[in-house]
Design a protein around this motif. Structure first.
Motif, PDB file in Angstrom:
ATOM      1  N   UNK A 174       0.913  -1.207   0.055  1.00  0.00           N
ATOM      2  CA  UNK A 174      -0.008   0.193  -0.080  1.00  0.00           C
ATOM      3  C   UNK A 174       0.869   1.255  -0.036  1.00  0.00           C
ATOM      4  N   UNK A 175       0.682   2.098  -1.069  1.00  0.00           N
ATOM      5  CA  UNK A 175       1.555   3.454  -1.200  1.00  0.00           C
ATOM      6  C   UNK A 175       0.679   4.352  -1.787  1.00  0.00           C
ATOM      7  N   UNK A 176       1.191   5.698  -1.641  1.00  0.00           N
ATOM      8  CA  UNK A 176       0.716   6.849  -2.433  1.00  0.00           C
ATOM      9  C   UNK A 176       1.794   7.210  -3.490  1.00  0.00           C
ATOM     10  N   UNK A 177       1.168   7.404  -4.664  1.00  0.00           N
ATOM     11  CA  UNK A 177       1.945   7.601  -5.974  1.00  0.00           C
ATOM     12  C   UNK A 177       1.402   9.036  -6.552  1.00  0.00           C
ATOM     13  N   UNK A 178       2.450  10.069  -6.906  1.00  0.00           N
ATOM     14  CA  UNK A 178       2.013  11.052  -7.643  1.00  0.00           C
ATOM     15  C   UNK A 178       1.658  10.786  -9.038  1.00  0.00           C
ATOM     16  N   UNK A 179       1.434  11.766  -9.807  1.00  0.00           N
ATOM     17  CA  UNK A 179       1.002  11.685 -11.391  1.00  0.00           C
ATOM     18  C   UNK A 179       1.905  11.232 -12.351  1.00  0.00           C
ATOM     19  N   UNK A 180       3.319  11.006 -11.801  1.00  0.00           N
ATOM     20  CA  UNK A 180       4.417  10.465 -12.556  1.00  0.00           C
ATOM     21  C   UNK A 180       4.626   8.969 -12.241  1.00  0.00           C
ATOM     22  N   UNK A 181       3.764   8.641 -11.200  1.00  0.00           N
ATOM     23  CA  UNK A 181       3.801   7.168 -10.654  1.00  0.00           C
ATOM     24  C   UNK A 181       4.923   7.123  -9.389  1.00  0.00           C
ATOM     25  N   UNK A 208      -1.168  20.215   0.886  1.00  0.00           N
ATOM     26  CA  UNK A 208      -1.168  21.471   0.718  1.00  0.00           C
ATOM     27  C   UNK A 208      -2.500  22.087  -0.070  1.00  0.00           C
ATOM     28  N   UNK A 209      -3.240  23.076   0.424  1.00  0.00           N
ATOM     29  CA  UNK A 209      -4.348  23.426  -0.130  1.00  0.00           C
ATOM     30  C   UNK A 209      -3.986  23.773  -1.628  1.00  0.00           C
ATOM     31  N   UNK A 210      -2.767  24.320  -1.786  1.00  0.00           N
ATOM     32  CA  UNK A 210      -2.276  24.728  -3.114  1.00  0.00           C
ATOM     33  C   UNK A 210      -1.917  23.665  -4.183  1.00  0.00           C
ATOM     34  N   UNK A 211      -1.846  22.376  -3.616  1.00  0.00           N
ATOM     35  CA  UNK A 211      -1.811  21.271  -4.582  1.00  0.00           C
ATOM     36  C   UNK A 211      -2.788  21.107  -5.548  1.00  0.00           C
ATOM     37  N   UNK A 212      -2.205  20.928  -6.821  1.00  0.00           N
ATOM     38  CA  UNK A 212      -3.121  20.823  -7.917  1.00  0.00           C
ATOM     39  C   UNK A 212      -2.640  19.787  -9.037  1.00  0.00           C
ATOM     40  N   UNK A 213      -2.375  18.498  -8.580  1.00  0.00           N
ATOM     41  CA  UNK A 213      -2.095  17.438  -9.285  1.00  0.00           C
ATOM     42  C   UNK A 213      -2.791  16.161  -8.643  1.00  0.00           C
ATOM     43  N   UNK A 214      -2.601  15.274  -9.471  1.00  0.00           N
ATOM     44  CA  UNK A 214      -3.389  13.983  -8.971  1.00  0.00           C
ATOM     45  C   UNK A 214      -2.267  12.927  -8.075  1.00  0.00           C
ATOM     46  N   UNK A 215      -3.139  12.469  -7.044  1.00  0.00           N
ATOM     47  CA  UNK A 215      -2.409  11.421  -6.297  1.00  0.00           C
ATOM     48  C   UNK A 215      -3.152  10.084  -6.215  1.00  0.00           C
ATOM     49  N   UNK A 216      -2.396   9.026  -6.050  1.00  0.00           N
ATOM     50  CA  UNK A 216      -3.166   7.624  -6.331  1.00  0.00           C
ATOM     51  C   UNK A 216      -2.793   7.018  -4.916  1.00  0.00           C
ATOM     52  N   UNK A 230      -6.783   4.129  -6.519  1.00  0.00           N
ATOM     53  CA  UNK A 230      -7.886   5.025  -6.613  1.00  0.00           C
ATOM     54  C   UNK A 230      -7.177   6.495  -6.815  1.00  0.00           C
ATOM     55  N   UNK A 231      -7.867   7.108  -7.682  1.00  0.00           N
ATOM     56  CA  UNK A 231      -7.001   8.496  -8.171  1.00  0.00           C
ATOM     57  C   UNK A 231      -7.679   9.617  -7.319  1.00  0.00           C
ATOM     58  N   UNK A 232      -7.056  10.533  -6.895  1.00  0.00           N
ATOM     59  CA  UNK A 232      -7.659  11.790  -6.069  1.00  0.00           C
ATOM     60  C   UNK A 232      -7.188  12.844  -6.893  1.00  0.00           C
TER      61      UNK A 232
END
Length: 268
Positions: A174-181, A208-216, A230-232
């Motif tokens: 189980x892990x978090x990944x950014x839009x680049x994987x 952060x509230x300024x964050x504007x990219x996907x996390x998974x 699950x994409x957020x």
């Protein structure tokens, strides 16, 4: 003439006895079609064993045992099933398949697989002058339930995203990944097991509230080679306002967007 005939008869008799001796001393072994099986929780598994070289097993005793303690799972003796001393957890959960018994192949089918069925099984064939055993390793796996995502405003001008899912076995990655994987650090991660020994996973991430990219939120069962992603997505055109969209890719479904503002955060 007579000595010659006696010599010939003796030679023939000796030859016949030699053939019988070789046949009765031939060694059989017990083999399996595979040494490792994977079964899913709630499904079934087939534990198959066979004599090699092939011969009928109708007059042999056959046992299926589990683990180092040799817990008795099934017993076939005298041409029929024997229920005495069978481990309680296997009663009414086994099916004996003997359609190929004439060729020495027997299969034990386990129904309603549970985590407790995970382990090594021994298939034992016994006869008057013969005994051999083969092992089969059964791995039990479960693909978890739909991922649940909770988003809440933090008092440090950001969002805390929680991802959780239950019903997994064995313990998944189980892990978090950014839009680049790429893997990104989690805020916290924990797990627990229920009475059925299934894993419930939980992980959080601060954004952060300024964050504007996907996390998974990525959960993967390496034994099954399957998982849930699950994409957020955070979007927003106004300062201090974030719209959060959550999409569960395993089932291709998205929940309605949720908007979080700094004003709401301050009221908390």
């Amino acid at each position: 003439m007579n000595p010659k005939c006696f010599f010939c008869s003796g030679y023939c008799v000796a030859f016949i006895l030699l053939q019988v001796k070789i046949s009765t001393s031939e060694k059989w072994t017990v083999i399996t079609s595979t040494g490792h099986l994977v079964a899913t929780v709630g499904g079934q598994a087939e534990l198959s064993c066979q004599l090699s070289p092939s011969q009928s097993a109708e007059n042999l005793e056959v046992q299926w045992l589990k683990g180092k303690s040799s817990k008795l799972v099934y017993l076939f003796r005298g041409g029929h099933e024997v229920n005495e001393d069978i481990a309680r957890e296997y009663v009414n959960r086994t099916e004996f398949v003997k359609t190929a018994i004439g060729k020495g192949k027997l299969t034990l089918r386990l129904h309603n697989i549970s985590v407790s069925d995970d382990g090594t099984y021994q298939c034992l064939f016994k006869g008057e002058n013969f005994s051999d055993v083969a092992s089969i390793n059964l791995s039990v796996a479960a693909l978890g339930l739909k991922t649940q995502v909770h988003v809440q405003a933090s008092n440090i001008k950001g969002l805390v995203v929680e991802c959780n899912s239950g019903g997994w076995f064995p313990e998944p990655q189980m892990e978090w990944r950014n839009s680049k994987g790429e893997v990104i650090p989690h805020l916290s991660k924990s797990y627990s097991q229920d009475e059925a020994k299934l894993f419930h996973m939980e992980m959080t991430l601060f954004l952060p509230i300024q964050h504007r990219s996907n996390v998974t939120c990525y959960i993967f069962n390496s034994l099954l080679g399957k998982g849930r992603h699950t994409n957020i997505t955070l979007t927003g055109s106004l300062p201090g306002v974030a719209t959060v969209t959550v999409c569960e890719y395993h089932i291709q479904a998205c929940v309605p967007p949720v908007t979080v503002t700094e004003a709401a955060e301050e009221r908390r």
